[in-house]
Design a protein around this motif. Structure first.
Motif, PDB file in Angstrom:
ATOM      1  N   LEU A 195       3.972 108.380 -10.567  1.00  0.00           N
ATOM      2  CA  LEU A 195       3.317 108.881 -11.776  1.00  0.00           C
ATOM      3  C   LEU A 195       1.807 108.727 -11.722  1.00  0.00           C
ATOM      4  CD1 LEU A 195       5.673 107.436 -14.558  1.00  0.00           C
ATOM      5  CD2 LEU A 195       5.792 109.675 -13.459  1.00  0.00           C
ATOM      6  N   SER A 196       1.328 107.799 -10.884  1.00  0.00           N
ATOM      7  CA  SER A 196      -0.109 107.521 -10.887  1.00  0.00           C
ATOM      8  C   SER A 196      -0.730 107.511  -9.505  1.00  0.00           C
ATOM      9  CB  SER A 196      -0.371 106.162 -11.562  1.00  0.00           C
ATOM     10  OG  SER A 196       0.403 105.139 -10.963  1.00  0.00           O
ATOM     11  N   GLU A 197       0.074 107.720  -8.437  1.00  0.00           N
ATOM     12  CA  GLU A 197      -0.459 107.730  -7.084  1.00  0.00           C
ATOM     13  C   GLU A 197       0.034 108.965  -6.341  1.00  0.00           C
ATOM     14  OE1 GLU A 197       0.906 104.247  -5.134  1.00  0.00           O
ATOM     15  OE2 GLU A 197       0.002 102.853  -6.562  1.00  0.00           O
ATOM     16  N   PRO A 198      -0.725 109.449  -5.367  1.00  0.00           N
ATOM     17  CA  PRO A 198      -0.193 110.522  -4.513  1.00  0.00           C
ATOM     18  C   PRO A 198       1.036 110.027  -3.760  1.00  0.00           C
ATOM     19  CG  PRO A 198      -2.566 110.259  -4.218  1.00  0.00           C
ATOM     20  CD  PRO A 198      -2.107 109.082  -5.014  1.00  0.00           C
ATOM     21  N   SER A 199       2.046 110.846  -3.671  1.00  0.00           N
ATOM     22  CA  SER A 199       3.257 110.472  -2.935  1.00  0.00           C
ATOM     23  C   SER A 199       3.964 111.750  -2.519  1.00  0.00           C
ATOM     24  CB  SER A 199       4.190 109.611  -3.792  1.00  0.00           C
ATOM     25  OG  SER A 199       4.766 110.367  -4.842  1.00  0.00           O
ATOM     26  N   ARG A 200       4.955 111.614  -1.653  1.00  0.00           N
ATOM     27  CA  ARG A 200       5.770 112.781  -1.341  1.00  0.00           C
ATOM     28  C   ARG A 200       6.534 113.167  -2.600  1.00  0.00           C
ATOM     29  NH1 ARG A 200       9.781 110.815   3.212  1.00  0.00           N
ATOM     30  NH2 ARG A 200       8.002 109.468   3.686  1.00  0.00           N
ATOM     31  N   PRO A 201       6.904 114.439  -2.796  1.00  0.00           N
ATOM     32  CA  PRO A 201       7.675 114.837  -3.975  1.00  0.00           C
ATOM     33  C   PRO A 201       8.971 114.035  -4.082  1.00  0.00           C
ATOM     34  CG  PRO A 201       6.837 116.758  -2.841  1.00  0.00           C
ATOM     35  CD  PRO A 201       6.554 115.594  -1.947  1.00  0.00           C
ATOM     36  N   VAL A 202       9.361 113.742  -5.319  1.00  0.00           N
ATOM     37  CA  VAL A 202      10.489 112.855  -5.581  1.00  0.00           C
ATOM     38  C   VAL A 202      11.578 113.603  -6.344  1.00  0.00           C
ATOM     39  CG1 VAL A 202      11.236 110.831  -6.915  1.00  0.00           C
ATOM     40  CG2 VAL A 202       9.139 110.731  -5.553  1.00  0.00           C
ATOM     41  N   LEU A 203      12.828 113.451  -5.892  1.00  0.00           N
ATOM     42  CA  LEU A 203      14.007 113.854  -6.651  1.00  0.00           C
ATOM     43  C   LEU A 203      14.675 112.561  -7.095  1.00  0.00           C
ATOM     44  CD1 LEU A 203      16.007 116.060  -7.639  1.00  0.00           C
ATOM     45  CD2 LEU A 203      17.229 115.752  -5.471  1.00  0.00           C
ATOM     46  N   TRP A 204      14.629 112.268  -8.394  1.00  0.00           N
ATOM     47  CA  TRP A 204      15.188 111.022  -8.925  1.00  0.00           C
ATOM     48  C   TRP A 204      16.618 111.298  -9.358  1.00  0.00           C
ATOM     49  CZ3 TRP A 204      13.242 107.808 -13.725  1.00  0.00           C
ATOM     50  CH2 TRP A 204      13.745 106.500 -13.614  1.00  0.00           C
ATOM     51  N   ALA A 205      17.579 110.854  -8.547  1.00  0.00           N
ATOM     52  CA  ALA A 205      19.001 111.062  -8.819  1.00  0.00           C
ATOM     53  C   ALA A 205      19.496 109.943  -9.728  1.00  0.00           C
ATOM     54  CB  ALA A 205      19.785 111.104  -7.508  1.00  0.00           C
ATOM     55  N   LEU A 206      19.590 110.227 -11.007  1.00  0.00           N
ATOM     56  CA  LEU A 206      19.892 109.191 -11.996  1.00  0.00           C
ATOM     57  C   LEU A 206      21.330 108.709 -11.932  1.00  0.00           C
ATOM     58  CD1 LEU A 206      18.078 110.812 -15.069  1.00  0.00           C
ATOM     59  CD2 LEU A 206      17.130 109.250 -13.371  1.00  0.00           C
ATOM     60  N   GLN A 207      22.232 109.527 -11.403  1.00  0.00           N
ATOM     61  CA  GLN A 207      23.649 109.167 -11.382  1.00  0.00           C
ATOM     62  C   GLN A 207      24.199 109.119  -9.959  1.00  0.00           C
ATOM     63  OE1 GLN A 207      25.793 111.749 -14.052  1.00  0.00           O
ATOM     64  NE2 GLN A 207      24.512 111.206 -15.795  1.00  0.00           N
ATOM     65  N   GLY A 208      23.328 108.839  -8.985  1.00  0.00           N
ATOM     66  CA  GLY A 208      23.758 108.801  -7.604  1.00  0.00           C
ATOM     67  C   GLY A 208      23.597 110.146  -6.921  1.00  0.00           C
ATOM     68  N   ILE A 240     -19.664 122.607  -3.249  1.00  0.00           N
ATOM     69  CA  ILE A 240     -18.458 123.137  -3.890  1.00  0.00           C
ATOM     70  C   ILE A 240     -17.296 123.003  -2.910  1.00  0.00           C
ATOM     71  CG2 ILE A 240     -17.383 125.132  -5.002  1.00  0.00           C
ATOM     72  CD1 ILE A 240     -20.214 126.203  -5.522  1.00  0.00           C
ATOM     73  N   LEU A 241     -16.258 122.268  -3.311  1.00  0.00           N
ATOM     74  CA  LEU A 241     -15.050 122.126  -2.510  1.00  0.00           C
ATOM     75  C   LEU A 241     -13.953 122.981  -3.126  1.00  0.00           C
ATOM     76  CD1 LEU A 241     -14.926 118.244  -1.945  1.00  0.00           C
ATOM     77  CD2 LEU A 241     -16.127 119.985  -0.603  1.00  0.00           C
ATOM     78  N   TYR A 242     -13.306 123.816  -2.314  1.00  0.00           N
ATOM     79  CA  TYR A 242     -12.229 124.695  -2.796  1.00  0.00           C
ATOM     80  C   TYR A 242     -10.877 124.028  -2.527  1.00  0.00           C
ATOM     81  CZ  TYR A 242     -15.723 128.282  -3.465  1.00  0.00           C
ATOM     82  OH  TYR A 242     -16.811 128.988  -3.910  1.00  0.00           O
ATOM     83  N   ILE A 243      -9.998 124.121  -3.513  1.00  0.00           N
ATOM     84  CA  ILE A 243      -8.676 123.487  -3.433  1.00  0.00           C
ATOM     85  C   ILE A 243      -7.632 124.554  -3.706  1.00  0.00           C
ATOM     86  CG2 ILE A 243      -7.170 121.692  -4.384  1.00  0.00           C
ATOM     87  CD1 ILE A 243      -9.763 120.286  -5.346  1.00  0.00           C
ATOM     88  N   ASP A 244      -6.901 124.948  -2.666  1.00  0.00           N
ATOM     89  CA  ASP A 244      -5.916 126.015  -2.844  1.00  0.00           C
ATOM     90  C   ASP A 244      -4.487 125.535  -2.630  1.00  0.00           C
ATOM     91  OD1 ASP A 244      -5.865 125.607  -0.148  1.00  0.00           O
ATOM     92  OD2 ASP A 244      -6.281 127.665   0.434  1.00  0.00           O
ATOM     93  N   HIS A 245      -4.278 124.231  -2.577  1.00  0.00           N
ATOM     94  CA  HIS A 245      -2.930 123.688  -2.385  1.00  0.00           C
ATOM     95  C   HIS A 245      -2.518 122.919  -3.641  1.00  0.00           C
ATOM     96  CE1 HIS A 245       0.527 121.605  -0.747  1.00  0.00           C
ATOM     97  NE2 HIS A 245       0.418 122.291   0.377  1.00  0.00           N
ATOM     98  N   PRO A 246      -1.342 123.247  -4.224  1.00  0.00           N
ATOM     99  CA  PRO A 246      -0.929 122.527  -5.440  1.00  0.00           C
ATOM    100  C   PRO A 246      -0.719 121.041  -5.201  1.00  0.00           C
ATOM    101  CG  PRO A 246       0.869 123.889  -4.580  1.00  0.00           C
ATOM    102  CD  PRO A 246      -0.364 124.274  -3.830  1.00  0.00           C
ATOM    103  N   GLY A 247      -0.431 120.655  -3.947  1.00  0.00           N
ATOM    104  CA  GLY A 247      -0.263 119.246  -3.637  1.00  0.00           C
ATOM    105  C   GLY A 247      -1.549 118.456  -3.713  1.00  0.00           C
ATOM    106  N   VAL A 248      -2.685 119.136  -3.875  1.00  0.00           N
ATOM    107  CA  VAL A 248      -3.967 118.468  -4.105  1.00  0.00           C
ATOM    108  C   VAL A 248      -4.404 118.649  -5.551  1.00  0.00           C
ATOM    109  CG1 VAL A 248      -6.397 118.339  -3.442  1.00  0.00           C
ATOM    110  CG2 VAL A 248      -4.654 118.781  -1.700  1.00  0.00           C
ATOM    111  N   TRP A 249      -4.352 119.885  -6.039  1.00  0.00           N
ATOM    112  CA  TRP A 249      -4.822 120.139  -7.405  1.00  0.00           C
ATOM    113  C   TRP A 249      -3.934 119.446  -8.441  1.00  0.00           C
ATOM    114  CZ3 TRP A 249      -9.317 121.652  -9.066  1.00  0.00           C
ATOM    115  CH2 TRP A 249      -9.472 122.048 -10.391  1.00  0.00           C
ATOM    116  N   HIS A 250      -2.636 119.445  -8.221  1.00  0.00           N
ATOM    117  CA  HIS A 250      -1.728 118.827  -9.180  1.00  0.00           C
ATOM    118  C   HIS A 250      -2.013 117.328  -9.335  1.00  0.00           C
ATOM    119  CE1 HIS A 250       1.982 118.320 -11.471  1.00  0.00           C
ATOM    120  NE2 HIS A 250       2.094 119.626 -11.492  1.00  0.00           N
ATOM    121  N   PRO A 251      -2.130 116.546  -8.249  1.00  0.00           N
ATOM    122  CA  PRO A 251      -2.496 115.136  -8.425  1.00  0.00           C
ATOM    123  C   PRO A 251      -3.847 114.938  -9.099  1.00  0.00           C
ATOM    124  CG  PRO A 251      -1.580 115.485  -6.243  1.00  0.00           C
ATOM    125  CD  PRO A 251      -1.769 116.847  -6.853  1.00  0.00           C
TER     126      PRO A 251
END
Length: 614
Positions: free
Chosen positions: A175-188, A511-522
């Motif tokens: 929630l607060s750090e860059p990480s690989r995308p997470v799938l949180w399996a709540l029921q296994g 000016i730095l351009y950011i075209d990847h959601p894995g950068v802009w989203h964080p």
């Protein structure tokens, strides 16, 4: 006077708000079984009722209530709970591998591997750093892989996490750090429906752990919710810090109602609403909009047919990914286009502005007549830069004075030493090569990005003609060995090296351009400490350590260096023998790039240590 009834909303009413929450990095899908159900004639996962009947057959139960076998008489939730409880009780005597296979076979409608559903394919059109699910299947993983391939993106590992304490810690850090995308399996989690189980979870130990967390019976639900306080607290944190979008979810399951109610009772309502896409048929009997909003904090969004859901998600993706050169989408919206920072270099008498701009460079943004300069990222062959996909941007920027298209290799001249920065003749076009400076080697190395960017900016400054420089993403192409967040953070450090170490007289804006959601989203979610990276070399590193007994501990290490190595961080933690540990970085490097004691570690990485088994 009668009290007006509280009504649900339509999708187009909430679409602008959903898009805005997504752009701010706050929208998080909560995926339920309905997202894994196929359309008529399309093999997919089974309904809950069919799943229980097949589980009963796999467990060898002789008597199944007739309501489960008569399509015209749907069983009540109480009957489902009772049958699930009987089945799971019988399956407890089976070896774990046998029991897991019974669950896998009961999940899908076809013996062979199936394809992900259209609604999940539509969901994966957007980049999601965190997805919550109550499903055991691998359909979301498969849909995500298919979308990455279809859009020409490199495959990116997905961390499938469960309810254990280390997994909950990783969810909270995401929630607060860059990480690989997470799938949180709540029921296994089981996997094995769209691909072999090891495809989505390569580790045997991880697959066993996640399979043991599968819940189906009433007692298992109660234990998962009430006997695991760290899971409840972690879920409560996500519930309050993110806006959940419930898709295909049994929202009124008793355990979910109890969990949401407990969070709201102890912590009060959050700042953001949650949303649930719900079918309108039967809604007045099942869902009370006033109850959902006031007691669960969930806004119901009604639709008429299940086949509308993929279209809704496609519309959301289109709204979010709206390109500048097309008419605006029907949903009104606002979005952040750029972030601005002011840097005051000690040797200069004027401030330097740093602009982080969303998207790719487009015609009109580079003003050659006003003296703008452009820096491209390149590879290197025989001492000359080799332009990759970014060279396509030159088509949009042509005509650049003094540059022929395609560029002539012989016109590039190295500036300074190291063969890391080149200028195209006397033009305002520069190339930065994030490779080792040794001409006999051509190794990619994160540690060279910052000094190379600093050298490129110094080369622009040395010409004395340019007040503004545009820098396209560096070392972040499709063939890069790392998540794009890592080189971006190193580019920021390169800007810091430049403004603190080079006399700045003419350059006023970078000016730095950011075209990847894995950068802009964080960036939008506040996961990248941009101000700290620009202000200091002192950085914080996270070391996630699990010992031979399975105990997990997360260590926070502060270092005076903006780059370190695995062996140096281990030594700081008192671990002097790297050979005892299986070492991983998160977000990870490419699978083909091994992690060694001398591997460079940057603050955007988490170091994960597990005992190396003999």
């Amino acid at each position: 006077m009668p009290t007006p009834a509280v009504e649900g909303l339509e999708f187009r009413q909430v679409a602008p708000l959903l898009a805005a929450l997504y752009r701010d990095g706050l929208l998080t899908p909560f995926v339920g079984s309905g997202m894994s159900l196929g359309a008529p004639g399309q093999p997919a996962c089974t309904s809950w009722r069919t799943f229980l009947v097949r589980l009963a057959a796999g467990a060898g139960l002789p008597d199944v209530p007739p309501d489960f076998l008569d399509p015209g008489r749907p069983p009540t939730p109480e009957q489902c709970y009772r049958l699930a409880d009987k089945v799971t009780m019988v399956l407890r005597a089976r070896p774990p591998g046998v029991r897991d296979e019974v669950f896998r076979q009961a999940l899908k409608e076809a013996p062979e591997f199936i394809a992900p559903t259209p609604q999940l394919r539509a969901l994966t059109r957007l980049y999601w750093p965190l997805v919550l699910t109550t499903n055991y299947d691998d359909l979301y993983w498969a849909a995500r892989q298919a979308t990455l391939r279809a859009e020409g993106h490199p495959s990116e590992p997905l961390a499938v996490l469960g309810r254990s304490l280390p997994d909950c810690h990783r969810v909270l850090r995401s929630l607060s750090e860059p990480s690989r995308p997470v799938l949180w399996a709540l029921q296994g989690y089981l996997g094995g429906q769209c691909a072999p189980p090891e495809a989505s979870v390569p580790s045997d130990a991880r697959r066993r752990t996640l399979a043991l967390e599968v819940v189906a019976g009433h007692q298992q639900y109660q234990r998962a919710i009430h006997a695991v306080p760290h899971f409840r607290r972690a879920f409560g944190e996500v519930f309050r810090r993110r806006s959940l979008l419930f898709l295909g979810s049994g929202l009124l399951e008793n355990y979910l109602v109890d969990l949401f109610s407990e969070i709201l009772y102890h912590q009060g309502p959050g700042q953001m609403p949650h949303f649930a896409l719900l079918r309108r048929t039967g809604a007045p009997d099942l869902y009370d909009p006033a109850f959902l909003q006031t007691r669960l904090g969930v806004v119901p969004v009604f639709y008429d047919r299940h086949d509308e859901v993929p279209a809704f998600l496609e519309d959301l993706a289109r709204d979010v990914r709206w390109p500048r050169d097309q008419p605006p989408p029907p949903a009104s919206f606002a979005q952040v286009e750029e972030l601005r920072y002011t840097l005051q270099p000690p040797p200069a008498d004027h401030a330097v502005r740093l602009v982080l701009r969303r998207g790719r460079v487009s015609p009109g943004q580079v003003d050659w007549a006003a003296g703008d300069a452009l820096v491209l990222s390149a590879g290197r062959r025989e001492g000359r830069p080799v332009l990759g996909n970014q060279a396509l941007a030159l088509d949009a920027l042509a005509p650049c004075p003094g540059v022929s298209l395609p560029p002539e290799p012989g016109e590039w001249e190295a500036t300074g030493t190291g063969h890391q920065v080149f200028q195209y003749g006397d033009a305002a076009l520069f190339a930065v090569v994030a490779r080792t400076s040794d001409e006999g080697r051509n190794d990619r190395d994160l540690s060279v990005i910052a000094p190379a960017v600093c050298t490129a900016l110094a080369a622009v400054e040395q010409t004395g003609r340019h007040g503004r420089v545009h820098i396209l993403p560096v070392a972040a192409g499709r063939s890069a060995h790392w998540n794009p967040i890592h080189p971006f953070a190193q580019v920021l450090r390169g800007v810091r090296l430049f403004v603190t170490g080079v006399p700045v007289r003419t350059l006023r804006e970078i000016i730095l351009y950011i075209d990847h959601p894995g950068v802009w989203h964080p960036l939008m979610a506040g996961k990248l400490p941009v101000t700290a990276l620009l202000s200091s070399d002192i950085q914080q590193y996270t070391v996630d350590l699990r010992d031979a007994a399975g105990e997990s501990e997360v260590l926070s290490v502060t270092s005076p260096d903006a780059t370190s190595t695995v062996v140096r961080l281990l030594a700081t933690c008192g671990l002097t023998n790297p050979g005892e540990w299986d070492i991983q970085l998160d977000p990870p490097l490419a699978a083909a790039l091994p992690v060694t004691p001398e591997t460079v570690v940057v603050p955007t990485m988490n170091l994960r240590l597990r005992p190396r088994r003999a």
